[in-house]
Design a protein around this motif. Structure first.
Motif, mmCIF file in Angstrom:
data_model
loop_
_atom_site.group_PDB
_atom_site.id
_atom_site.type_symbol
_atom_site.label_atom_id
_atom_site.label_comp_id
_atom_site.label_asym_id
_atom_site.label_seq_id
_atom_site.Cartn_x
_atom_site.Cartn_y
_atom_site.Cartn_z
ATOM 1 N N GLN A 298 60.645 83.257 37.124
ATOM 2 C CA GLN A 298 60.288 82.350 38.232
ATOM 3 C C GLN A 298 58.934 82.703 38.855
ATOM 4 O O GLN A 298 58.257 81.834 39.403
ATOM 5 C CB GLN A 298 61.377 82.397 39.310
ATOM 6 C CG GLN A 298 62.638 81.673 38.879
ATOM 7 C CD GLN A 298 63.731 81.833 39.935
ATOM 8 O OE1 GLN A 298 64.059 82.942 40.356
ATOM 9 N NE2 GLN A 298 64.283 80.720 40.367
ATOM 10 N N THR A 299 58.558 83.988 38.769
ATOM 11 C CA THR A 299 57.233 84.389 39.263
ATOM 12 C C THR A 299 56.148 83.601 38.539
ATOM 13 O O THR A 299 55.209 83.081 39.147
ATOM 14 C CB THR A 299 56.994 85.896 39.013
ATOM 15 O OG1 THR A 299 57.959 86.636 39.731
ATOM 16 C CG2 THR A 299 55.608 86.324 39.445
ATOM 17 N N PHE A 300 56.289 83.509 37.217
ATOM 18 C CA PHE A 300 55.238 82.869 36.421
ATOM 19 C C PHE A 300 55.264 81.352 36.586
ATOM 20 O O PHE A 300 54.221 80.700 36.590
ATOM 21 C CB PHE A 300 55.340 83.314 34.953
ATOM 22 C CG PHE A 300 55.057 84.787 34.845
ATOM 23 C CD1 PHE A 300 53.751 85.259 34.809
ATOM 24 C CD2 PHE A 300 56.095 85.716 34.879
ATOM 25 C CE1 PHE A 300 53.483 86.614 34.779
ATOM 26 C CE2 PHE A 300 55.834 87.073 34.853
ATOM 27 C CZ PHE A 300 54.529 87.528 34.807
ATOM 28 N N GLU A 301 56.478 80.822 36.754
ATOM 29 C CA GLU A 301 56.598 79.391 37.039
ATOM 30 C C GLU A 301 55.839 79.079 38.348
ATOM 31 O O GLU A 301 55.038 78.148 38.416
ATOM 32 C CB GLU A 301 58.083 79.101 37.250
ATOM 33 C CG GLU A 301 58.543 77.720 36.909
ATOM 34 C CD GLU A 301 60.063 77.676 37.111
ATOM 35 O OE1 GLU A 301 60.457 77.056 38.106
ATOM 36 O OE2 GLU A 301 60.812 78.296 36.314
ATOM 37 N N PHE A 302 56.090 79.912 39.352
ATOM 38 C CA PHE A 302 55.441 79.736 40.653
ATOM 39 C C PHE A 302 53.920 79.845 40.512
ATOM 40 O O PHE A 302 53.173 78.960 40.957
ATOM 41 C CB PHE A 302 55.978 80.803 41.626
ATOM 42 C CG PHE A 302 55.177 80.962 42.893
ATOM 43 C CD1 PHE A 302 55.367 80.107 43.973
ATOM 44 C CD2 PHE A 302 54.229 81.982 43.024
ATOM 45 C CE1 PHE A 302 54.631 80.258 45.149
ATOM 46 C CE2 PHE A 302 53.494 82.141 44.190
ATOM 47 C CZ PHE A 302 53.692 81.275 45.260
ATOM 48 N N LEU A 303 53.471 80.921 39.874
ATOM 49 C CA LEU A 303 52.019 81.154 39.806
ATOM 50 C C LEU A 303 51.319 80.050 39.024
ATOM 51 O O LEU A 303 50.221 79.612 39.391
ATOM 52 C CB LEU A 303 51.729 82.527 39.201
ATOM 53 C CG LEU A 303 52.065 83.705 40.122
ATOM 54 C CD1 LEU A 303 51.939 85.035 39.384
ATOM 55 C CD2 LEU A 303 51.164 83.709 41.368
ATOM 56 N N LYS A 304 51.959 79.570 37.951
ATOM 57 C CA LYS A 304 51.325 78.504 37.163
ATOM 58 C C LYS A 304 51.271 77.200 37.966
ATOM 59 O O LYS A 304 50.279 76.469 37.914
ATOM 60 C CB LYS A 304 52.053 78.334 35.826
ATOM 61 C CG LYS A 304 51.770 79.514 34.884
ATOM 62 C CD LYS A 304 52.593 79.485 33.605
ATOM 63 C CE LYS A 304 52.344 80.780 32.823
ATOM 64 N NZ LYS A 304 53.189 80.868 31.617
#
Ligand code: ACM
Ligand code: ZN
Length: 745
Positions: A298-304
């Motif tokens: 979810q971190t990467f989903e958020f950052l993207k």
């Protein structure tokens, strides 16, 4: 009577004539153009003057017409025909190798501006502004009927492609108009990149539609008065600023920090951290252990998602993702992060950070963008297309360039304009060379340029001008002017001529240097000496008056000191006070001038002035960078003084604590004495009164007193706590011990 009338009439004509003739100012351009040729004569700009050039240059021609219109009784007409006759400013395209190249040719009847590109025309306009008198610049309403511009020929282009300034709008929010004003000031000095620091532990400043809590919650911290403190830019604000920057030839590089410096985001969306705990937006400055979880998809989903919106707002090629100062403590203790390391075959948390940055780099490059990160992104392996911004010295930049990556130089030694003038003054900035000597010639083209950094921990926007100016003038010349054109003495004179322009622009510029520094030395006793930051200062001092004036004593050579004294000094430049008065406290005691025998190596960053740091009569203050503190990391402090049988009754030494900066008072301090320097008698072991947890900056005095006795050798030992404790943000990192002055009486 009639005669008198005629004489008056003649006078009237003469005075009108005088009034009409404007006088061209001295030519003085910062940054210094590559080539400038002076000629006799001047161009008069008045209501008859037209600005002429091709339709495609209309925006730039109108920019100049607007600037003139603001300050004159007329706004020159912009025409697409080149006039055969009459006063004319001609815009004309020219072929050149360098995209930013421009020429200005000022003749009596025509002023020609030639450039290869839009950017070149904008540079030419900025140089032209500096050919006008100082009062042409700025917002003050001033109406002139005509202007004189001196006849010169300029041919110019920059030495470096990347000429940037970082503005930290996170530690303190800076209003939209302030940011636009800085865009103007950068353009005026031919800087071309605004590196906009938009996310931090202490505040998230950019509206992201998909994650509204980032600005509803993350843009606000608890202020000193208990009220919410902060602010943010709406997407409309950002579009306006980006468009404005474009019109001035400035690119904006947004910085979205990851994986560290992300407390404000985690505070808004706690599931992004390793612990998932709700934490507040930070109110202190520092490096914090709660960072984005690298094991959570979810971190990467958020950052993207965030980067998608950022890329829509910022059309430039480059996106800065921070990457600095990310403690690995949480990752070491997070099952998700550890699982990720197993799955990806990563050996340690540095490789996990490298993997993190590569994920983001792949994403950005798939969208045609280039990632920039601070030099920590080298640790654990550099992502393929990444650009490195070297801040912890220049070595990161050298390493990256050797690996054929582009580099932006911002070493703390020359580029940190939040630092005081004691460590970085105008001349120091001017001496900066963005290309390190040790870098092989075939890699030097990877150094794109440099940036000065305006971090705002200690600078709400009201103080930014005084930190940035005049130092940025030196940076602009370092980055723009050819090395053969760079001479500090000449530059310094031009800076003095430039001040009226800055004043007209409303710049509240600061000093060029720390006006007075001081030191003691030992020669026929203790002597105090003042050093002037620049030669054209006079220094006056007093033992009683805290604001010395020229009627006090003038400092020439040295001041003998034979007791504890407080001495006040004030610098004057051209008869006016220059900077604040200085108060120097000197302690006189039995160890003055002795050379301690050291059993530790002090840090090159905190020498305290070298081998007599502890016996020079100068006492470290609450500013641990004041030059008096001597420091060592991890090791204990141990040293011996040869007192030669002097009668001693008290011993006192000072230690510093500021746990945010990893500085702790010692666990204990021991004093011991000896006849022969071999067998020691312990006088006292004094335990610390302060726990490592105690926050803020303070000094602990470790003193002992006893019946008067003759002492040959005196030993001091102070026990370093060695590691930042478990509760600390940098748990496990080496602790600092800061000591000053061993006062023996
Ligand atoms: C930095 O100063 N932490 C890049
Ligand atoms: Zn984690």
């Amino acid at each position: 009577m009639r005669e008198l009338f005629f004489i008056s009439l003649i006078c009237l004509f003469i005075s009108c004539d005088l009034e009409k003739k404007p006088i061209a100012s001295k030519v003085n351009i910062i940054p210094q153009p590559q080539s400038i040729e002076f000629m006799d004569g001047q161009f008069i700009l008045d209501q008859n003057t037209r600005i002429c050039g091709d339709k495609e240059l209309e925006d730039e021609m109108n920019f100049l017409a607007d600037l003139i219109g603001l300050k004159s009784t007329f706004r020159p007409k912009v025409e697409n025909m080149i006039r055969e006759k009459g006063s004319c400013i001609i815009f004309q395209k020219v072929e050149a190798k360098h995209d930013e190249y421009y020429e200005i040719d000022v003749q009596a009847h025509a002023l020609q501006i030639s450039a290869k590109s839009r950017i070149g025309f904008l540079h030419a306009i900025q140089s032209l502004r500096q050919l006008f008198p100082a009062n042409f610049n700025g917002d003050e309403k001033l109406i002139e009927k005509s202007w004189a511009i001196p006849s010169v020929k300029i041919a110019d282009q920059p030495n470096f492609k990347w000429r940037g300034m970082l503005l930290d709008c996170c530690r303190h929010f800076m209003p939209k108009e302030f940011v636009k004003r800085y865009i103007d000031l950068l353009a005026y000095h031919k800087m071309n990149v605004l590196h906009w620091h938009l996310t931090e532990d202490q505040g998230w400043r950019i509206e992201i539609k998909k994650y509204p809590l980032l600005t509803e919650k993350g843009a606000w911290r608890e202020g000193k008065d208990g009220k919410p403190y902060g602010g943010f830019y709406t997407q409309e604000d950002i579009k306006e600023i980006v468009d404005y920057a474009y019109s001035r030839g400035i690119s904006i590089v947004p910085e979205i920090e990851m994986p560290g410096h992300s407390v404000a985001a985690i505070s808004s969306y706690p599931h992004l951290s390793c612990t998932g705990e709700q934490i507040p937006v930070e109110t202190e400055w520092g490096v914090f252990k709660d960072i984005y979880c690298a094991g959570n998809d979810q971190t990467f989903e958020f950052l993207k998602d965030v980067l998608d919106e950022v890329m829509l707002l910022f059309p430039g090629e480059y996106i800065h993702i921070g990457g600095d100062e990310a403690p690995k403590f949480r990752w070491e203790n997070c099952s998700k992060c550890q699982k990720r390391m197993d799955e990806e075959g990563l050996n340690d948390e540095h490789e996990l950070q490298s993997w993190f940055i590569q994920e983001i780099e792949n994403y950005l490059s798939s969208k045609g963008r280039i990632l920039i990160g601070w030099d920590e992104i080298l640790e654990g392996g550099l992502a393929e297309g990444a650009v490195v911004q070297s801040w912890r010295g220049v070595n990161g930049g050298i390493e990256a360039a050797k690996e054929r990556h582009d580099v932006i130089m911002s070493p703390t030694s020359h580029c940190y304009f939040d630092y005081s003038l004691k460590s970085i003054d105008l001349e120091k900035v001017y001496s900066f060379n963005p290309i390190p000597e040790e870098l092989a010639e075939d890699k030097q083209h990877h150094i794109l340029g440099a940036e000065c950094n305006m971090w705002s921990e200690r600078a709400p926007f009201e103080l930014v001008d005084s930190k940035v100016f005049p130092r940025i003038l030196a940076m602009s010349e370092v980055l723009w002017s050819a090395p053969f054109n760079r001479d500090f003495d000449d530059f310094y004179k031009r800076v003095q001529e430039h001040y009226p322009r800055l004043s007209a622009l409303g710049v509240d510029y600061g000093l060029e240097t720390d006006p007075i520094s001081f030191a003691t030395y030992f020669e026929d006793g203790l002597r105090l000496q003042f050093h002037k930051g620049i030669p054209d200062l006079d220094v006056f001092y007093s033992r009683t008056d805290s604001h010395p004036t020229p009627s006090d004593l003038r400092f020439d050579d040295f001041i003998p000191i034979d007791k504890n004294e407080q001495i006040f000094a004030q610098a004057f430049k051209s008869g006016k006070t220059y900077g604040e008065p200085l108060a120097v406290e000197v302690k006189h005691h039995l160890a003055i001038g002795l050379d301690p025998k050291y059993d530790f190596e002090w840090s090159p960053y905190y020498t305290g002035g070298g081998k007599r740091a502890l016996t020079n009569g100068l006492i470290g203050s609450l500013d641990f960078r004041d030059g008096n503190w001597q420091a060592v990391q991890f090791d204990d402090v141990e040293c011996v003084l040869d007192l030669g049988g002097k009668e001693v009754q008290t011993i006192e030494s000072h230690f510093y604590q500021y746990n945010n900066s990893w500085i702790f008072v010692p666990e204990w301090v021991e004093y011991a004495v000896s006849e022969n320097g071999e067998e020691w008698e312990l006088l006292e072991r004094i335990a610390s009164e302060h726990a490592p947890e105690e926050s803020g900056k303070f000094i602990q005095v470790f003193n002992t007193s006893f019946e008067p006795r003759k002492v040959n050798y005196l030993k001091l030992k102070a026990k370093n706590i060695q590691y930042c404790p478990d509760w600390h943000e940098a748990a496990g990192s080496s602790a600092w011990l800061f000591i000053d002055e061993i006062q023996v009486r």
